[in-house]
Design a protein around this motif. Structure first.
Motif, PDB file in Angstrom:
ATOM      1  N   ALA A  41      29.812  71.734  45.845  1.00  0.00           N
ATOM      2  CA  ALA A  41      29.859  72.746  46.905  1.00  0.00           C
ATOM      3  C   ALA A  41      31.254  72.807  47.503  1.00  0.00           C
ATOM      4  O   ALA A  41      31.967  71.795  47.569  1.00  0.00           O
ATOM      5  N   LEU A  42      31.638  74.007  47.951  1.00  0.00           N
ATOM      6  CA  LEU A  42      32.882  74.212  48.687  1.00  0.00           C
ATOM      7  C   LEU A  42      32.558  74.212  50.178  1.00  0.00           C
ATOM      8  O   LEU A  42      31.807  75.058  50.655  1.00  0.00           O
ATOM      9  N   VAL A  43      33.090  73.244  50.887  1.00  0.00           N
ATOM     10  CA  VAL A  43      32.849  73.114  52.324  1.00  0.00           C
ATOM     11  C   VAL A  43      34.205  73.060  53.010  1.00  0.00           C
ATOM     12  O   VAL A  43      34.951  72.083  52.863  1.00  0.00           O
ATOM     13  N   GLU A  44      34.522  74.134  53.728  1.00  0.00           N
ATOM     14  CA  GLU A  44      35.811  74.270  54.409  1.00  0.00           C
ATOM     15  C   GLU A  44      36.946  74.048  53.396  1.00  0.00           C
ATOM     16  O   GLU A  44      37.003  74.734  52.379  1.00  0.00           O
ATOM     17  N   VAL A  90      36.039  69.847  48.507  1.00  0.00           N
ATOM     18  CA  VAL A  90      35.060  69.991  47.431  1.00  0.00           C
ATOM     19  C   VAL A  90      34.113  68.798  47.535  1.00  0.00           C
ATOM     20  O   VAL A  90      34.549  67.641  47.473  1.00  0.00           O
ATOM     21  N   LEU A  91      32.815  69.076  47.720  1.00  0.00           N
ATOM     22  CA  LEU A  91      31.810  68.021  47.845  1.00  0.00           C
ATOM     23  C   LEU A  91      31.001  67.919  46.563  1.00  0.00           C
ATOM     24  O   LEU A  91      30.627  68.938  45.970  1.00  0.00           O
ATOM     25  N   MET A  92      30.715  66.682  46.139  1.00  0.00           N
ATOM     26  CA  MET A  92      29.902  66.423  44.949  1.00  0.00           C
ATOM     27  C   MET A  92      28.771  65.469  45.316  1.00  0.00           C
ATOM     28  O   MET A  92      29.024  64.431  45.948  1.00  0.00           O
ATOM     29  N   GLU A  93      27.568  65.806  44.908  1.00  0.00           N
ATOM     30  CA  GLU A  93      26.438  64.882  45.039  1.00  0.00           C
ATOM     31  C   GLU A  93      26.217  64.266  43.665  1.00  0.00           C
ATOM     32  O   GLU A  93      25.771  64.930  42.735  1.00  0.00           O
ATOM     33  N   VAL A  94      26.542  62.973  43.507  1.00  0.00           N
ATOM     34  CA  VAL A  94      26.617  62.338  42.184  1.00  0.00           C
ATOM     35  C   VAL A  94      25.618  61.201  42.019  1.00  0.00           C
ATOM     36  O   VAL A  94      25.770  60.375  41.109  1.00  0.00           O
ATOM     37  N   GLU A  95      24.603  61.136  42.849  1.00  0.00           N
ATOM     38  CA  GLU A  95      23.632  60.042  42.742  1.00  0.00           C
ATOM     39  C   GLU A  95      22.999  59.990  41.357  1.00  0.00           C
ATOM     40  O   GLU A  95      22.841  58.910  40.772  1.00  0.00           O
ATOM     41  N   ALA A  96      22.636  61.156  40.802  1.00  0.00           N
ATOM     42  CA  ALA A  96      21.965  61.176  39.501  1.00  0.00           C
ATOM     43  C   ALA A  96      22.924  61.022  38.336  1.00  0.00           C
ATOM     44  O   ALA A  96      22.476  60.895  37.192  1.00  0.00           O
ATOM     45  N   LYS A 145      23.840  69.625  65.781  1.00  0.00           N
ATOM     46  CA  LYS A 145      23.382  69.670  64.390  1.00  0.00           C
ATOM     47  C   LYS A 145      24.386  68.990  63.461  1.00  0.00           C
ATOM     48  O   LYS A 145      24.009  68.235  62.560  1.00  0.00           O
ATOM     49  N   ALA A 146      25.687  69.243  63.673  1.00  0.00           N
ATOM     50  CA  ALA A 146      26.712  68.630  62.833  1.00  0.00           C
ATOM     51  C   ALA A 146      26.725  67.111  63.007  1.00  0.00           C
ATOM     52  O   ALA A 146      26.882  66.363  62.035  1.00  0.00           O
ATOM     53  N   ALA A 159      19.684  64.494  59.950  1.00  0.00           N
ATOM     54  CA  ALA A 159      19.224  65.856  59.644  1.00  0.00           C
ATOM     55  C   ALA A 159      19.687  66.212  58.233  1.00  0.00           C
ATOM     56  O   ALA A 159      20.760  65.773  57.791  1.00  0.00           O
ATOM     57  N   PRO A 160      18.914  67.008  57.518  1.00  0.00           N
ATOM     58  CA  PRO A 160      19.296  67.365  56.148  1.00  0.00           C
ATOM     59  C   PRO A 160      20.438  68.378  56.129  1.00  0.00           C
ATOM     60  O   PRO A 160      20.645  69.142  57.082  1.00  0.00           O
ATOM     61  N   GLU A 161      21.164  68.378  55.012  1.00  0.00           N
ATOM     62  CA  GLU A 161      22.252  69.328  54.811  1.00  0.00           C
ATOM     63  C   GLU A 161      21.803  70.416  53.843  1.00  0.00           C
ATOM     64  O   GLU A 161      20.984  70.170  52.956  1.00  0.00           O
TER      65      GLU A 161
END
Length: 430
Positions: free
Chosen positions: A37-40, A43-49, A152-153, A161-163
């Motif tokens: 994802a592009l956040v501001e 670059v964010l990556m969810e790499v748990e899997a 929320k942030a 809280a979930p993102e």
């Protein structure tokens, strides 16, 4: 969960980050996980899997860090959620797992959280300096005096809280541009910037599980150039088989650039993947392939072709022709191998074929070659060539033969055939 935040920066580190730089880095990151994802500015990556796939957390971290630095990543951080990883990256902290997350975030300055920026002056006046100071304020007071976005942030960063993110999609085609730090006057020096583009191409190919068989490097001349120099130039590199090996692609490109002369300085590069094919990694071992054992013959031939010229490095390839003399032809090694339809034969084929068939003597009706031949297997009819004209002559290379596997008392196993004119020796078995 395991999240990574990448903060991109340009090569010179002075100009502001651009959306093109961020998107290019996100495209490269898609090879590690589809959740990018592009956040501001990050670059964010969810790499748990993806951890086990890339050999564990340390191996994944080393690869992302090593390749990311080459692509201009200014800072990298790991944390249990995306917003926390972004805050740590802004603070220059890489590992968000050495301490409890709340204790680690509490010590960070308020500026690492974007939701604080609209209220930073007010928060500073009431004595807040860190995220821990903001979190210590009464929640009801924060909600009334500021806004719910700040609460929320804070909850998302601390994991309460979930993102929700909008995931990047992989582009169908690859075309990336790079503005060079300085004008380049010698073609071999273009490889420095081209390598960064090739690294992005390798990540895009890995995400598509594909390899490139042709790519084009284009360059634009400086605006202050002579009119005769033109606007720019380009060079297309082809490979005999699909690959995404960046080292091989760089070596191949370097060989071609060594023969290019630039009529004017170059300021911009564009890399385009012109031909892409699926590439399936096949391993015959139950264990991961930790080391690459040598270099494939095809890669060596491509480098030699680039250095010596395509017409000076040839290799034999099969043709869809049952006539042994014309079953093989020579072609430049850099060209892809032709695709042949599967064919079956009743007889084994010899390892050595004579340049021209040798007519045999007969004893009665049996052929002789260092003794009387014993016919073991056959016959196999080979017929064709009515379409194959001999140069400018008015005749065709049409053959009608019955092939046999024969045994000679002295010469061993032979490959012979019979026609209306007699018996001929055509090959030897190794």
């Amino acid at each position: 969960m395991l999240w990574s935040a990448l903060l991109p920066s340009p090569l010179d580190g002075t100009a502001p980050r651009t959306e093109a730089t961020q998107r290019a880095l996100a495209t490269w990151a898609l090879q590690f996980t589809p959740r990018v994802a592009l956040v501001e500015e990050a670059v964010l990556m969810e790499v748990e899997a993806s951890v086990r796939l890339f050999g564990g957390q340390r191996a994944l971290r080393n690869r992302v860090l090593g390749e990311g630095r080459e692509l201009g990543v200014a800072q990298l951080a790991w944390a249990p959620n995306g917003l926390a990883a972004l805050a740590l990256a802004r603070a220059g902290i890489e590992n968000g797992f050495k301490r409890p997350l709340d204790a680690l975030l509490d010590t960070l300055p308020m500026a690492v959280l974007s939701a604080v920026h609209p209220h930073r002056l007010t928060l500073e006046r009431i004595g807040c300096r860190t995220l821990g100071d903001v979190r210590a304020l009464p929640r009801s007071g924060i909600g009334r005096r500021f806004d719910q976005h700040l609460l929320k942030a804070l909850d998302q960063a601390y994991g309460f809280a979930p993102e929700v993110h909008e995931w990047m999609t992989l582009p169908d085609a690859f075309e990336e541009r790079l503005e060079l730090m300085a004008r380049v006057e010698q073609a071999p020096a273009l490889l420095f910037g081209a390598r960064r583009l090739l690294r992005l191409l390798s990540g895009w190919l890995a995400a598509r599980r594909a390899g490139v068989t042709a790519f084009t490097l284009k360059w634009a001349h400086d605006a202050m150039r002579a009119r005769a120099a033109g606007e720019g130039g380009e060079i297309t590199i082809r490979t005999a088989e699909p690959t995404r090996d960046i080292e091989h692609l760089c070596r191949l490109l370097a060989e071609h650039l060594a023969r290019v002369e630039l009529p004017a300085p170059v300021g911009d590069l564009v890399l385009v993947a012109t031909e892409v094919q699926p590439l399936h990694d096949v391993s015959a071992s139950l264990l991961p392939d930790a080391l690459r054992q040598g270099e494939k013959l095809g890669l060596v031939l491509e480098r030699l072709s680039a250095r010596l010229g395509p017409q000076r490095v040839l290799r034999p390839v099969l043709r869809e022709d049952h006539r042994p003399e014309w079953m093989c032809r020579w072609q430049p090694a850099a060209l892809p191998l032709p695709r042949l339809s599967a064919s079956a034969t009743d007889l084994p084929q010899p390892g050595f074929v004579l340049p021209a068939p040798l007519r045999l003597l007969l004893r009665g009706h049996r052929p002789l070659y260092e003794g009387e031949l014993l016919l073991l297997l056959g016959p196999q009819r080979v017929e064709g060539g009515w379409w194959d004209r001999v140069g400018d002559e008015d005749r065709m290379r049409n053959v009608v033969r019955d092939y046999w596997v024969a045994l000679s008392p002295q010469a061993g196993v032979l490959w012979v055939f019979q026609t209306r004119q007699g018996w001929y020796l055509h090959g030897h078995f190794a």
